[in-house]
Structures are given as structure tokens and as C-alpha cells.
Design an enzyme around this catalytic site. Structure first.
Site: not given
Length: 709
Positions: A11, A14, A391
Site C-alpha cells: 500500500c 506502507c 504562439d
């Protein structure tokens, strides 16, 4: 720093704890673990055996990054199969025991304990270790809850909690693995081998061994191994791996090709112009892989919040257990039970998962479309922009001058003289003139005594006569008749750049040249407004009339002309004071403006400068996919907000059930698991939607679709 792939991360929380433990090792203070990509970066001086011991404490292990990616997945898949088997056995024992409980005495407690042990022993062992270390995380909370349930004789609910938590862990791992696999399928488009031609012989070699100027053979259906130039053969080439373009592009001798693109038919001989590690594809894949490891402000906040969240839940649980019995005469057993349920509700799994799966899904979906987002933080920014500055040249226009109109005053000499003088010039305006002349059958004469006048044009002789080709400054020797002057003025008002062809005595004709507007620019700008972009602005160095003309045709709301690069930067800074601004340009001349904006977007079709300059790169040579990218980014941001609301909302509802004393252990675990499942599935829909948009089925992978498109 050395990089390793990690298998078996359980996880995000963890992973953070493992990272902290590794940092406590000698020379380990710079270590980092990415749960999203499953990678560990650590100083080479660190004792790797000590690192492995730390990882083993969470049932994780390492694999060098140059190993086959699939090994890690096979390991994770094996873990999942084991967990599914254990959960199935546990669930079967639980159901049988539950059914028999009414017929047999309570000695069947042993079967509840067996089911509990099979499904929750890993959590229990981790939790015990953490408890002795005074480390309070998810496993610690669950272990305390299980011990508490057993201590008060809640065998059924304790077993159910263990099984449901195991199922929750399984689904959580599945969701992240699904996102990782999708990303790695994208990364797996890189060719592994190449057929090199040496001394007339064919030899299959690893792409890492390719050198510049090597000649490789690419058969029909094969991948071009690295950037190069075709020296023999003609074919259509699928460049969707690089640019996201679904339509193949016709290529012939002398044309450039990208590594990773697919030769659709015929046989090509390609001269390698870049070693693989320097190729566009290698850079793209490297940047996409790196993008998984960046953390957004939202993720950083969640990580910080989680550090205080879990201890807070422990305190709240203690209050629930103690305060009602002490102050209000409540039952110790009843409120102890309620406190255990609060511990389970407090697991932060869903909260921690609310962001990473959504971000990986968004980055992957955009990468499939040829849009390279260099990190989750930029994806989040893309979803927040309200102003987009363009641009002009090469972005809204093709950057390829063409003759929009011309006026011939001497039909006999105009094209002939222009062709003779311009055919040897490499100037973009000269090329535009020649392209127009080539539409007619004109005899090309030769020009002599060619003289280039800087800032004006060319003076040359054709058939012994002197001629001038260039702008108005180049014909100062002439008195321009009023009708022709009116024509010149009218063409300039249209925003055209003039190329005037003149003899010693008169003007022969005028070419009016414009930068061709991209066919998709108008529809793209319209789509951008529909996605929620409030302001569109065009910034260009061209004169005001040209800017006005292009702005009207493409539909941008504001335009500014005659801007120097530093003035573009000032305009961007002014716009950022009014909202979130993204600047889009070619990644070369616009680099200062791209860097000044909240978000820099470069166009480049694989050019090195485009890949390296901006936060986001459109690998196509057009803007068509930009609205999709913004839509995906906005959806990711909405999904993360929804996920956080669900994660906290379901927990809040469950916690409120403690007030009337209605919260049970199984309701608590279902609330936690429900939030995790919802967060995971909602995040993965971004990935599935991305496949649908590109025409992929949910079971197809990137490579197979590339080969069949």
C-alpha cells in the site's frame, strides 16, 4: 543513485514507512520509494542486504530494473493467487461454521480462529511488530481490532473483519496493478532487437548496441528500432507510438522516421541517426516513466494528513472506549466494541488511494494520444488552467509560407523572372514563390550575377537584363504608379507579406504571401472554449494586421502583434496575475514564454527541443488532441475530489453511528472496503475511457492496437 524494481508493495502508506526505514540505514538518507511505479532509488553505497531485510518485513523484495518487467507482474500475480486461495478457504470455513453453529456447541470457535488466521495472519504479524515498535499504521489498527474482538468473544465478527480486510487488500492491490500494467504496456512499445546489415549480411542485435550510421533492415510489420533516415524503400509508417496519430504516413527514401514506429508494408533500409538512448521514443518513455513518480500538491497534502490521521483515530477510539462508561454510565463491553469499530473505520486506505491511480490513469490515457505529460503535478495544473496563450507561427499556423494571392502586371515576364531568381534560394518566401510557379508550365531560365541585399531581397540578371525581387525597399529606384500603390496597400492591409518582382523600369508583379492557417485551428479553439478555457490569447512577433487576420480566422479572443521574445514573457506574466495560464509554442523560440507560464505546452512531433523544453509535449504536429488532454486532466481533478469526498464521507457516516451505538465491526470494515473499491473503480474509469476514445477495447493492449491499426 541506483534504481531497483520492487515487487510486493502492499500500500502507499506502507511504501512511505519502508522508505523511512531505509533512510535510517547507513548512506540511506536519500532513498526514495515510488508506490505508483514500484521503484526504489537508493545510494550505491547502501548495503543492499540491509535494504532487502527492511523490504522483507513488509513481504516486498527487489529486482534490478533491467530485468524483464513481466517478472514483477508474475510475482504480484502469484501473490494475488495465494491471497485469493486463502480468502476462499477462510470464507468457506466461516460460512460452514456459521451454518453449523446453531446445531453444534460453541467449541467451533477453533474454526473461526482458523478462518481468521488464514485470511489475516500477514496483517496480524505486521501489526504485532508495529505495536511493539509503537508504530501505528493500518496493520496496527487492524491487529488491535482483531485482538479486541477475540478478547470480548466476538468470534464471528472478528473473523468477518479479517476476511473482509483481506479482500480489501486484494482489491486495493488489483487496482494499482491494473494502472501499472496499463502504463507498462505503453512503455513496452519499445523494440527489443534490430536487424543490422554489415558487409551484406543480416544480423539480429539488441537495440542498445546500435550506433549512429548503422544500416538496419525493417520488414513489413516490424518496428523501426531508433530514429533514422530511409536510405532504401517506400512504405506507409504508423507513428502512433510517438505522435498518437492513427493514420499511417507515407515515407520514402531520404525521409526521417521515428524509433518505435511500425513499417506497414514493404522493406525499408534505415540509416540510424541516433543511438536508441538518444532517440525520441527512449526520451518519451523515460519521461512517461518518471511522470509516475511526481507528487501533486494534493498527494503531498494527503501524505502529510495521513501522518496525523492514524494517531488521531487511535485517540478517538480510546475516547469512545473510555468516556461513555466513565461519565455516562455506559457498558464497558459495549463501548469497547464501539471503540474497536472506530479503529477499523479509521483505516486510511481509500484516502491514500484517492489520487495516485487517477493520476497514473490520466497520464497513460494522454500518452496513448501522443500527449506527453511530464508529471502528475502538470496534469493537475492542466485541469486548472483558464487562460491559454498561443504562439502563432507553427502553432495556429503551419509555419510554411504560401502564396495566397498574386497580381501580374507583365504576364510574359513575371513568373519567368521570378522562377529564374528564386529557384536557387533557400529562403522560405522563395520556396513559397517557387511552389506557386510550379503549378504552371514555366520555362526556368538561369539568373546571373546574383546579389543578396540584406533586409531587402535579391538583385540579379536574366537574359542580360537586371531585375529586382524582394520587398518595397528593394524597388526604391522606381516610381510606383498610383493603381499599383493601391494594390500594394490593400495586400498589406490583408496581412500579406509582399514579394515584388521588378525590372529597371516597371513592376512586373506582386506575390502576396501568408502563413497558412492550420485546418484544425478554428475547431480546436472552439473546442477549448467548450472545455472551460475562458480566455484564448495569441502572441506573435508578426505585425498587427497579420495577427488580427489570423485571430479572426481561428477564433481567439485577444491578440498581440509585434512582440519580441522578452515582450511575450512580460505578456505571460501579466496574464498569470489574472488566472492560471498555459503557453503553447514550438518549444524553441518560445522557451522563455513557456517557462514563465504556469504551464508550458510544446508542439514538436518528436523533436528533442520540444521534448526537453515544456511541461507537456504534443507529439503531433498539430493541436487537435489538446482539448482531449484538458478534458482528461479536468476529469482526473474531479475524480480525485470525488474520491476524497467518498473516502472521508463514508468514514464520517460510519463514525456518526457510534453516537447511537449502532456501529458494528462488519459495518466498519464494509465502510472502509466500500470506500476503497469505489475510489479504485472510479479512478480506473479514466483509463477505460481513454481506451474507448482511441478505439481500444478494455482487453486490448497498446502494442497489438498499433500493429493492427
Amino acid at each position: 543513485m541506483k534504481e531497483y524494481r520492487i515487487k510486493g508493495l502492499s500500500c502507499p502508506n506502507c511504501s512511505l514507512e519502508l522508505e523511512q526505514q531505509i533512510r535510517q540505514l547507513e548512506n540511506g538518507d536519500s532513498a526514495s520509494i515510488s508506490y505508483n511505479s514500484g521503484k526504489l532509488n537508493v545510494d550505491e553505497k547502501v548495503n543492499i542486504e540491509e535494504v532487502e531485510k527492511v523490504l522483507a518485513s513488509d513481504n516486498a523484495s527487489i529486482m534490478k530494473v533491467n530485468h524483464d518487467h513481466h517478472n514483477g507482474h508474475d510475482h504480484d500475480h502469484g501473490n494475488q493467487k495465494t491471497l485469493i486461495l486463502l480468502l476462499s478457504i477462510s470464507a468457506t470455513i466461516f460460512l460452514v461454521t456459521l451454518f453449523m453453529e446453531n446445531q453444534v456447541d460453541t467449541s467451533l470457535v477453533i474454526f473461526y480462529l482458523l478462518a481468521m488466521a488464514l485470511s489475516g495472519y500477514q496483517t496480524f504479524l505486521k501489526g504485532l511488530k508495529n505495536l511493539f515498535r509503537f508504530k501505528f499504521n493500518i496493520e496496527t489498527l487492524m491487529t488491535i481490532a482483531l485482538i479486541g474482538a477475540v478478547s470480548i468473544g466476538e468470534w464471528k465478527e472478528g473473523t468477518l473483519v479479517a476476511i473482509l480486510f483481506g479482500l480489501n487488500e486484494l482489491l486495493e492491490g488489483y487496482g494499482m496493478e491494473k494502472a501499472r500494467k496499463s502504463m507498462e504496456k505503453l512503455l513496452d512499445i519499445a523494440p527489443k532487437e534490430a536487424t543490422i546489415i554489415q558487409d551484406g549480411m543480416e544480423q539480429v542485435v539488441s537495440i542498445q548496441s546500435l550506433k549512429v550510421n548503422d544500416i538496419v533492415l525493417v520488414r513489413s510489420g516490424g518496428k523501426i528500432p531508433s530514429d533514422g533516415m530511409i536510405v532504401s524503400g517506400n512504405s506507409s509508417v504508423n507513428e502512433s507510438a510517438i505522435t498518437g496519430e492513427s493514420m499511417p504516413i507515407e515515407k520514402s527514401s531520404g525521409e526521417e522516421v521515428f524509433g518505435g514506429s511500425i513499417n506497414n508494408e514493404g522493406v525499408l533500409k534505415v540509416q540510424i541517426t541516433k543511438a536508441y538512448e538518444d532517440s525520441s521514443l527512449a526520451k518519451i518513455l523515460h519521461l512517461v516513466e518518471e511522470a509516475q513518480d511526481t507528487k501533486t500538491p494534493t498527494e503531498l497534502f494527503i501524505n502529510r494528513f495521513s501522518k496525523y490521521y492514524t494517531p488521531s483515530i487511535m485517540i478517538i477510539s480510546g475516547i469512545v472506549m473510555v468516556v461513555p462508561p466513565l461519565l455516562f454510565g455506559g457498558s464497558w463491553g459495549e463501548w469497547f466494541y464501539q471503540g474497536l469499530a472506530v479503529l477499523i473505520v479509521g483505516c486510511p486506505c481509500a484516502l491514500i488511494l484517492s489520487s495516485p491511480i487517477a493520476n497514473i490513469s490520466g497520464i497513460t490515457s494522454n500518452a496513448r494520444n501522443g500527449i506527453l505529460v511530464k508529471g502528475s503535478v502538470f496534469l493537475e495544473q492542466l485541469g486548472k488552467i483558464d487562460t491559454l496563450a498561443f504562439d502563432k507561427t507553427g502553432t495556429l499556423t503551419k509555419g510554411q509560407p504560401y502564396v495566397q494571392e498574386y497580381e501580374a502586371f507583365d504576364q510574359k515576364s513575371f513568373f519567368t523572372v521570378a522562377a529564374a531568381i528564386e529557384k536557387s534560394s533557400s529562403h522560405p518566401l522563395a520556396k513559397a514563390v517557387m511552389k506557386k510557379i510550379e503549378e504552371y508550365s514555366i520555362d526556368h531560365k538561369e539568373a546571373d550575377e546574383i546579389e543578396t541585399v540584406s533586409g531587402q531581397g535579391i538583385i540579379a540578371q536574366v537574359d542580360g537584363q537586371k531585375y529586382w525581387v524582394g520587398n518595397e525597399k528593394n524597388i526604391e529606384h522606381l516610381t510606383i504608379p498610383v493603381p499599383i500603390q493601391h494594390k500594394i496597400t490593400a495586400m498589406k492591409k490583408e496581412g500579406l507579406t509582399l514579394v515584388i518582382v521588378a525590372s529597371q523600369h516597371q513592376i512586373l508583379g506582386i506575390f502576396g504571401i501568408a502563413d497558412q492557417i492550420r485546418e484544425e485551428s478554428h475547431s480546436v479553439v472552439k473546442a477549448l472554449h467548450e472545455t472551460g478555457i475562458k480566455n484564448t490569447v495569441m502572441l506573435t512577433g508578426d505585425h498587427e494586421k497579420t495577427a488580427e487576420k489570423v485571430a479572426k480566422q481561428v477564433g481567439v479572443k485577444r491578440y498581440y502583434g509585434n512582440l519580441l521574445p522578452e515582450e511575450k514573457v512580460e505578456m505571460i506574466k501579466a496574464l498569470t496575475k489574472q488566472g492560471k495560464v498555459a503557453m503553447i509554442g514550438d518549444g524553441i523560440n518560445d522557451a522563455p514564454a513557456l517557462a514563465s507560464a504556469d504551464l508550458g505546452i510544446a508542439m514538436g512531433k518528436g523533436t528533442d527541443s520540444a521534448i526537453e523544453t515544456a511541461d507537456i509535449v504534443l507529439m503531433q504536429d498539430h493541436l487537435e488532441k489538446l482539448p482531449d488532454a484538458i478534458s482528461i486532466a479536468k476529469r482526473v481533478n474531479r475524480t480525485i475530489k470525488l474520491n476524497i469526498s467518498l473516502a472521508l464521507g463514508l468514514k464520517l457516516i460510519a463514525l456518526l453511528l457510534t453516537v447511537p451505538g449502532l456501529l458494528t465491526l462488519w459495518i466498519a470494515i464494509l465502510a472502509d472496503m466500500g470506500a476503497t473499491i469505489l475510489v479504485t473503480l472510479i479512478s480506473l474509469t479514466i483509463l477505460w475511457q481513454g481506451k474507448e476514445d482511441k478505439g481500444y477495447s478494455s482487453k486490448d493492449d497498446v502494442e497489438s492496437n498499433l500493429q493492427t491499426s
